[in-house]
Scaffold this motif. Structure first.
Motif, PDB file in Angstrom:
ATOM      1  N   ASP A 124       0.879  -1.164   0.000  1.00  0.00           N
ATOM      2  CA  ASP A 124       0.000   0.000   0.000  1.00  0.00           C
ATOM      3  C   ASP A 124       0.917   1.215   0.000  1.00  0.00           C
ATOM      4  O   ASP A 124       1.758   1.372   0.890  1.00  0.00           O
ATOM      5  N   ALA A 125       0.789   2.066  -1.012  1.00  0.00           N
ATOM      6  CA  ALA A 125       1.716   3.192  -1.147  1.00  0.00           C
ATOM      7  C   ALA A 125       1.595   4.197  -0.005  1.00  0.00           C
ATOM      8  O   ALA A 125       2.592   4.791   0.393  1.00  0.00           O
ATOM      9  N   LYS A 126       0.395   4.381   0.529  1.00  0.00           N
ATOM     10  CA  LYS A 126       0.210   5.371   1.602  1.00  0.00           C
ATOM     11  C   LYS A 126       0.809   4.911   2.937  1.00  0.00           C
ATOM     12  O   LYS A 126       1.445   5.676   3.632  1.00  0.00           O
ATOM     13  N   THR A 127       0.596   3.637   3.268  1.00  0.00           N
ATOM     14  CA  THR A 127       1.047   3.141   4.574  1.00  0.00           C
ATOM     15  C   THR A 127       2.393   2.423   4.512  1.00  0.00           C
ATOM     16  O   THR A 127       3.038   2.243   5.542  1.00  0.00           O
ATOM     17  N   GLY A 128       2.780   1.971   3.332  1.00  0.00           N
ATOM     18  CA  GLY A 128       4.004   1.190   3.186  1.00  0.00           C
ATOM     19  C   GLY A 128       3.834  -0.250   3.634  1.00  0.00           C
ATOM     20  O   GLY A 128       4.779  -1.036   3.603  1.00  0.00           O
ATOM     21  N   LYS A 129       2.608  -0.633   4.002  1.00  0.00           N
ATOM     22  CA  LYS A 129       2.337  -1.985   4.495  1.00  0.00           C
ATOM     23  C   LYS A 129       2.277  -2.979   3.338  1.00  0.00           C
ATOM     24  O   LYS A 129       1.678  -2.719   2.301  1.00  0.00           O
ATOM     25  N   GLU A 130       2.915  -4.142   3.541  1.00  0.00           N
ATOM     26  CA  GLU A 130       2.827  -5.226   2.567  1.00  0.00           C
ATOM     27  C   GLU A 130       1.412  -5.781   2.610  1.00  0.00           C
ATOM     28  O   GLU A 130       0.910  -6.138   3.668  1.00  0.00           O
ATOM     29  N   ILE A 131       0.769  -5.859   1.429  1.00  0.00           N
ATOM     30  CA  ILE A 131      -0.606  -6.362   1.418  1.00  0.00           C
ATOM     31  C   ILE A 131      -0.752  -7.698   0.689  1.00  0.00           C
ATOM     32  O   ILE A 131      -1.747  -8.389   0.884  1.00  0.00           O
ATOM     33  N   ALA A 132       0.222  -8.045  -0.149  1.00  0.00           N
ATOM     34  CA  ALA A 132       0.163  -9.328  -0.847  1.00  0.00           C
ATOM     35  C   ALA A 132       1.560  -9.695  -1.327  1.00  0.00           C
ATOM     36  O   ALA A 132       2.365  -8.814  -1.644  1.00  0.00           O
ATOM     37  N   SER A 133       1.821 -11.003  -1.400  1.00  0.00           N
ATOM     38  CA  SER A 133       3.116 -11.448  -1.920  1.00  0.00           C
ATOM     39  C   SER A 133       3.000 -12.887  -2.406  1.00  0.00           C
ATOM     40  O   SER A 133       2.091 -13.618  -2.007  1.00  0.00           O
ATOM     41  N   THR A 134       3.934 -13.246  -3.249  1.00  0.00           N
ATOM     42  CA  THR A 134       4.000 -14.616  -3.734  1.00  0.00           C
ATOM     43  C   THR A 134       5.437 -14.975  -4.070  1.00  0.00           C
ATOM     44  O   THR A 134       6.261 -14.095  -4.334  1.00  0.00           O
ATOM     45  N   LEU A 135       5.708 -16.245  -4.041  1.00  0.00           N
ATOM     46  CA  LEU A 135       6.964 -16.800  -4.527  1.00  0.00           C
ATOM     47  C   LEU A 135       6.543 -17.875  -5.513  1.00  0.00           C
ATOM     48  O   LEU A 135       5.834 -18.817  -5.151  1.00  0.00           O
TER      49      LEU A 135
END
Length: 167
Positions: A124-135
Motif C-alpha cells: 500500500d503506497a500510503k502506509t508502506g504496508k505489505e498487502i500481498a506477496s508470492t513466490l
C-alpha cells in the motif's frame, strides 16, 4: 500411448506457486501501480544483464492489461524511494518484483530447462504496508527448439499472482 503422453508433457511449461499471501480484501481492478525496477538475475557466476528490465516490462504489461494504470521505474531504487514516488504521483500500490533465481539454458541441445523463481510483493503506497506477496517458480518445456528463454516464463507468473489478489 505412453510415448504420446511423455511428448505432450515435454511440450508445456511448468509453473508452481511456492507461497502466496493474499490481501484481506481484493485489490480493485482499476487500481494504479508503481512498478519498481527488478535487479538483474544471476545463476552461479553468470549475471543476466537486462533480465531485470525484462521482468519489469513483463510485470508492467500484465498490469496494464488488468489494472487501471501503471507507472514504471526507470532505475533501481529502495522501497522507501518507490513509496515516496508513488505518493507524490497519487498512485495506490507499489509492486516490487524480485528475481530469486534466473537460469538460462540451451535446452534444445542440453535437455536442461530454463528456470526462474520470482518473488512479487505489493505494498500500500500510503502506509508502506505489505498487502500481498508470492513466490512462484517456473521451468521451460523440454521440447524446445531454441525459442524459449527465462523471460518467456515471467508473464504467466505475474498473471497468476494478479488473478489471485485482484477482483
Amino acid at each position: 500411448m505412453s510415448l504420446v503422453i511423455l511428448l505432450c508433457t515435454a511440450c508445456s511449461h511448468k509453473y508452481r506457486v511456492d507461497s502466496l499471501s493474499t490481501p484481506e480484501k481484493l485489490i480493485p481492478v482499476n487500481s494504479h501501480y508503481y512498478v519498481m525496477m527488478a535487479a538483474d538475475g544471476h545463476f552461479g557466476g553468470t549475471q543476466y544483464v537486462g533480465s531485470g528490465v525484462m521482468v519489469t516490462d513483463a510485470v508492467s504489461m500484465v498490469l496494464q492489461q488488468h489494472q487501471g494504470g501503471v507507472t514504471k521505474a526507470t532505475s533501481l531504487e529502495t522501497l522507501e524511494q518507490a513509496l515516496e514516488r508513488a505518493n507524490t504521483q497519487n498512485i495506490e500500490y507499489v509492486f516490487r518484483p524480485l528475481i530469486v533465481h534466473w537460469e538460462d539454458r540451451a535446452t534444445e541441445w542440453s535437455g536442461r530447462p530454463d528456470r526462474i523463481t520470482m518473488r512479487y510483493t505489493i505494498f500500500d503506497a500510503k502506509t508502506g504496508k505489505e498487502i500481498a506477496s508470492t513466490l512462484e517458480s517456473a521451468s521451460s518445456k523440454w521440447g524446445t527448439f531454441g525459442g524459449d528463454h527465462p523471460q518467456d516464463l515471467a508473464p504467466q507468473t505475474v498473471e497468476d499472482f494478479i488473478n489471485s489478489v485482484s477482483g
